[in-house]
Motif scaffolding. Structure first.
Motif, PDB file in Angstrom:
ATOM      1  N   HIS A  65       0.814  -1.215   0.000  1.00  0.00           N
ATOM      2  CA  HIS A  65       0.000   0.000   0.000  1.00  0.00           C
ATOM      3  C   HIS A  65       0.847   1.264   0.000  1.00  0.00           C
ATOM      4  CE1 HIS A  65      -3.808  -2.064   0.556  1.00  0.00           C
ATOM      5  NE2 HIS A  65      -3.320  -2.723   1.588  1.00  0.00           N
ATOM      6  N   GLY A  66       2.151   1.133   0.134  1.00  0.00           N
ATOM      7  CA  GLY A  66       3.016   2.303   0.132  1.00  0.00           C
ATOM      8  C   GLY A  66       3.503   2.682   1.526  1.00  0.00           C
ATOM      9  N   GLN A  67       4.501   3.572   1.543  1.00  0.00           N
ATOM     10  CA  GLN A  67       5.178   3.936   2.785  1.00  0.00           C
ATOM     11  C   GLN A  67       4.246   4.630   3.776  1.00  0.00           C
ATOM     12  OE1 GLN A  67       9.573   5.088   3.449  1.00  0.00           O
ATOM     13  NE2 GLN A  67       8.583   7.007   2.896  1.00  0.00           N
ATOM     14  N   SER A  68       3.353   5.472   3.287  1.00  0.00           N
ATOM     15  CA  SER A  68       2.437   6.168   4.188  1.00  0.00           C
ATOM     16  C   SER A  68       1.579   5.179   4.961  1.00  0.00           C
ATOM     17  CB  SER A  68       1.530   7.127   3.400  1.00  0.00           C
ATOM     18  OG  SER A  68       2.245   8.232   2.931  1.00  0.00           O
ATOM     19  N   TYR A  69       1.008   4.223   4.254  1.00  0.00           N
ATOM     20  CA  TYR A  69       0.150   3.218   4.886  1.00  0.00           C
ATOM     21  C   TYR A  69       0.940   2.418   5.919  1.00  0.00           C
ATOM     22  CZ  TYR A  69      -3.750  -0.136   5.024  1.00  0.00           C
ATOM     23  OH  TYR A  69      -4.814  -0.916   5.419  1.00  0.00           O
ATOM     24  N   ALA A  70       2.185   2.083   5.560  1.00  0.00           N
ATOM     25  CA  ALA A  70       3.038   1.325   6.487  1.00  0.00           C
ATOM     26  C   ALA A  70       3.337   2.134   7.746  1.00  0.00           C
ATOM     27  CB  ALA A  70       4.331   0.927   5.777  1.00  0.00           C
ATOM     28  N   ARG A  71       3.683   3.395   7.580  1.00  0.00           N
ATOM     29  CA  ARG A  71       3.962   4.233   8.745  1.00  0.00           C
ATOM     30  C   ARG A  71       2.716   4.385   9.624  1.00  0.00           C
ATOM     31  NH1 ARG A  71       7.525   9.184   6.073  1.00  0.00           N
ATOM     32  NH2 ARG A  71       9.601   8.251   6.382  1.00  0.00           N
ATOM     33  N   ASN A  72       1.565   4.576   8.991  1.00  0.00           N
ATOM     34  CA  ASN A  72       0.326   4.741   9.754  1.00  0.00           C
ATOM     35  C   ASN A  72      -0.014   3.480  10.533  1.00  0.00           C
ATOM     36  OD1 ASN A  72       0.087   7.320   8.704  1.00  0.00           O
ATOM     37  ND2 ASN A  72      -1.395   6.744   7.141  1.00  0.00           N
ATOM     38  N   LYS A 173       3.002  12.607  21.503  1.00  0.00           N
ATOM     39  CA  LYS A 173       1.842  13.504  21.393  1.00  0.00           C
ATOM     40  C   LYS A 173       1.832  14.293  20.085  1.00  0.00           C
ATOM     41  CE  LYS A 173       3.846  17.584  23.637  1.00  0.00           C
ATOM     42  NZ  LYS A 173       3.711  18.571  24.729  1.00  0.00           N
ATOM     43  N   VAL A 174       2.999  14.435  19.451  1.00  0.00           N
ATOM     44  CA  VAL A 174       3.068  15.169  18.186  1.00  0.00           C
ATOM     45  C   VAL A 174       2.176  14.511  17.127  1.00  0.00           C
ATOM     46  CG1 VAL A 174       4.615  15.844  16.290  1.00  0.00           C
ATOM     47  CG2 VAL A 174       5.376  16.062  18.667  1.00  0.00           C
ATOM     48  N   PHE A 175       1.988  13.182  17.247  1.00  0.00           N
ATOM     49  CA  PHE A 175       1.233  12.435  16.240  1.00  0.00           C
ATOM     50  C   PHE A 175      -0.202  12.138  16.665  1.00  0.00           C
ATOM     51  CE2 PHE A 175       5.586  11.680  14.986  1.00  0.00           C
ATOM     52  CZ  PHE A 175       5.507  11.797  13.607  1.00  0.00           C
ATOM     53  N   HIS A 176      -0.696  12.790  17.695  1.00  0.00           N
ATOM     54  CA  HIS A 176      -2.034  12.442  18.173  1.00  0.00           C
ATOM     55  C   HIS A 176      -3.103  12.678  17.114  1.00  0.00           C
ATOM     56  CE1 HIS A 176      -2.531  16.812  18.936  1.00  0.00           C
ATOM     57  NE2 HIS A 176      -3.823  16.562  18.929  1.00  0.00           N
ATOM     58  N   ASP A 177      -2.869  13.643  16.213  1.00  0.00           N
ATOM     59  CA  ASP A 177      -3.840  13.913  15.147  1.00  0.00           C
ATOM     60  C   ASP A 177      -3.177  13.929  13.776  1.00  0.00           C
ATOM     61  OD1 ASP A 177      -2.351  16.212  15.439  1.00  0.00           O
ATOM     62  OD2 ASP A 177      -4.060  17.585  15.428  1.00  0.00           O
ATOM     63  N   VAL A 178      -2.029  13.289  13.665  1.00  0.00           N
ATOM     64  CA  VAL A 178      -1.264  13.305  12.416  1.00  0.00           C
ATOM     65  C   VAL A 178      -1.110  11.888  11.871  1.00  0.00           C
ATOM     66  CG1 VAL A 178       0.962  13.828  11.336  1.00  0.00           C
ATOM     67  CG2 VAL A 178       0.029  15.368  13.075  1.00  0.00           C
ATOM     68  N   ARG A 179      -1.500  11.685  10.613  1.00  0.00           N
ATOM     69  CA  ARG A 179      -1.221  10.462   9.881  1.00  0.00           C
ATOM     70  C   ARG A 179      -0.805  10.859   8.466  1.00  0.00           C
ATOM     71  NH1 ARG A 179      -1.276   9.015  14.311  1.00  0.00           N
ATOM     72  NH2 ARG A 179      -2.133   7.106  15.244  1.00  0.00           N
ATOM     73  N   PHE A 180      -0.055   9.980   7.811  1.00  0.00           N
ATOM     74  CA  PHE A 180       0.486  10.281   6.495  1.00  0.00           C
ATOM     75  C   PHE A 180      -0.542   9.989   5.401  1.00  0.00           C
ATOM     76  CE2 PHE A 180       4.068   9.404   9.268  1.00  0.00           C
ATOM     77  CZ  PHE A 180       4.922  10.458   8.978  1.00  0.00           C
ATOM     78  N   PRO A 181      -0.607  10.830   4.372  1.00  0.00           N
ATOM     79  CA  PRO A 181      -1.596  10.632   3.303  1.00  0.00           C
ATOM     80  C   PRO A 181      -1.229   9.441   2.420  1.00  0.00           C
ATOM     81  CG  PRO A 181      -0.149  12.450   2.738  1.00  0.00           C
ATOM     82  CD  PRO A 181       0.218  12.038   4.139  1.00  0.00           C
ATOM     83  N   VAL A 182      -2.144   8.498   2.290  1.00  0.00           N
ATOM     84  CA  VAL A 182      -1.898   7.296   1.500  1.00  0.00           C
ATOM     85  C   VAL A 182      -2.001   7.649   0.020  1.00  0.00           C
ATOM     86  CG1 VAL A 182      -2.736   4.962   0.977  1.00  0.00           C
ATOM     87  CG2 VAL A 182      -2.750   5.820   3.342  1.00  0.00           C
ATOM     88  N   GLY A 183      -1.072   7.075  -0.767  1.00  0.00           N
ATOM     89  CA  GLY A 183      -1.093   7.295  -2.203  1.00  0.00           C
ATOM     90  C   GLY A 183      -0.238   8.450  -2.670  1.00  0.00           C
ATOM     91  N   LYS A 184       0.450   9.124  -1.741  1.00  0.00           N
ATOM     92  CA  LYS A 184       1.318  10.240  -2.090  1.00  0.00           C
ATOM     93  C   LYS A 184       2.777   9.836  -1.937  1.00  0.00           C
ATOM     94  CE  LYS A 184      -2.032  13.292  -2.617  1.00  0.00           C
ATOM     95  NZ  LYS A 184      -2.348  13.894  -3.935  1.00  0.00           N
ATOM     96  N   ILE A 185       3.613  10.296  -2.846  1.00  0.00           N
ATOM     97  CA  ILE A 185       5.057  10.172  -2.703  1.00  0.00           C
ATOM     98  C   ILE A 185       5.575  11.467  -2.082  1.00  0.00           C
ATOM     99  CG2 ILE A 185       7.234   9.849  -3.951  1.00  0.00           C
ATOM    100  CD1 ILE A 185       5.701   8.284  -6.038  1.00  0.00           C
ATOM    101  N   HIS A 186       6.666  11.370  -1.304  1.00  0.00           N
ATOM    102  CA  HIS A 186       7.158  12.505  -0.510  1.00  0.00           C
ATOM    103  C   HIS A 186       6.058  12.963   0.450  1.00  0.00           C
ATOM    104  CE1 HIS A 186      10.411  12.372  -3.305  1.00  0.00           C
ATOM    105  NE2 HIS A 186       9.731  12.896  -4.296  1.00  0.00           N
TER     106      HIS A 186
END
Length: 225
Positions: A65-72, A173-186
């Motif tokens: 699914h890409g790096q964003s999905y993996a990080r999330n 706490k920095v990531f409490h409301d932050v997730r990476f957008p799936v399908g985007k590079i960079h």
């Protein structure tokens, strides 16, 4: 504890050095989450072997699914007080997390950012970090402190250093409301402003602690969508 998140995709020639550099950290309180994003070259199996040897390692296997999905996926289960990312073809200084947590404790920063070396393929096998003596760790200098308002006024000067996710540690706490957008590079460029907004204090450490491998075919050489 630091939750170290490592997205993994077809990096069989690099993943062992990456994992070795994390498990050999002088700072031992780690939760290492390796997310195998549908690798087809055996990278996921290498992660499983390491997990059998070190109970701090958790491996997630998922379809590609890409790096964003993996990080999330890793962020959703991370149990550490701090968050860190390492790209699976890079590696880190053995004292990286000891140094950065020391700075974070001393300064009560929400994010501590180190400098990096850029290593090319021909240098990769032989590259070694310099050692830092104990006296240096007891008296950490060469750091600069930035409040939120000051930082946002200097975004142009700091932009390249800020965008990368992997040469630093964050309070969770920095990531409490932050997730990476799936399908985007960079994908970092879509979230860095949110991360900064969630920080009251950011520290820049003038210490090279991360080795970034610059290679053809990596995400950083792909075109942004």
């Amino acid at each position: 504890m630091i939750s170290v998140i490592i997205p993994v995709y077809n990096v069989k020639n690099y993943i062992e050095r990456c994992l070795n550099s994390v498990i050999s950290q002088t700072y031992k309180e780690l939760e290492i989450i390796a997310v195998d994003d549908g690798s087809t070259d055996g990278s996921g199996e290498i992660c499983d072997i390491y997990a059998q040897k070190d109970n701090r390692i958790r491996v997630i296997h998922q379809s590609n699914h890409g790096q964003s999905y993996a990080r999330n996926a890793a962020l959703d289960i991370a149990g550490g007080d701090y968050i860190a990312f390492v790209d699976s073809d890079d590696f880190i200084h053995p004292q990286m997390y000891e140094i950065l947590t020391g700075i974070m404790t001393k300064t009560d920063a929400d994010m501590v950012i180190a400098d990096k070396y850029t290593v090319n393929e021909s240098e990769y096998a032989e590259f070694k970090f310099e050692n830092f003596p104990d006296e240096y760790l007891k008296k950490i200098e060469k750091v600069s402190y930035e409040g939120k308002e000051e930082l946002f006024t200097q975004m142009d000067r700091r932009s390249l250093q800020l965008i990368s996710q992997w040469n630093r540690i964050y309070k969770k706490k920095v990531f409490h409301d932050v997730r990476f957008p799936v399908g985007k590079i960079h994908e970092e460029i879509y979230v860095v402003h949110k991360e900064l907004w969630n920080c009251e204090k950011i520290v820049f450490a003038d210490i090279n602690l991360y080795a970034y491998l610059q290679r053809n075919g990596s995400t950083m050489h792909s075109q942004a969508k």
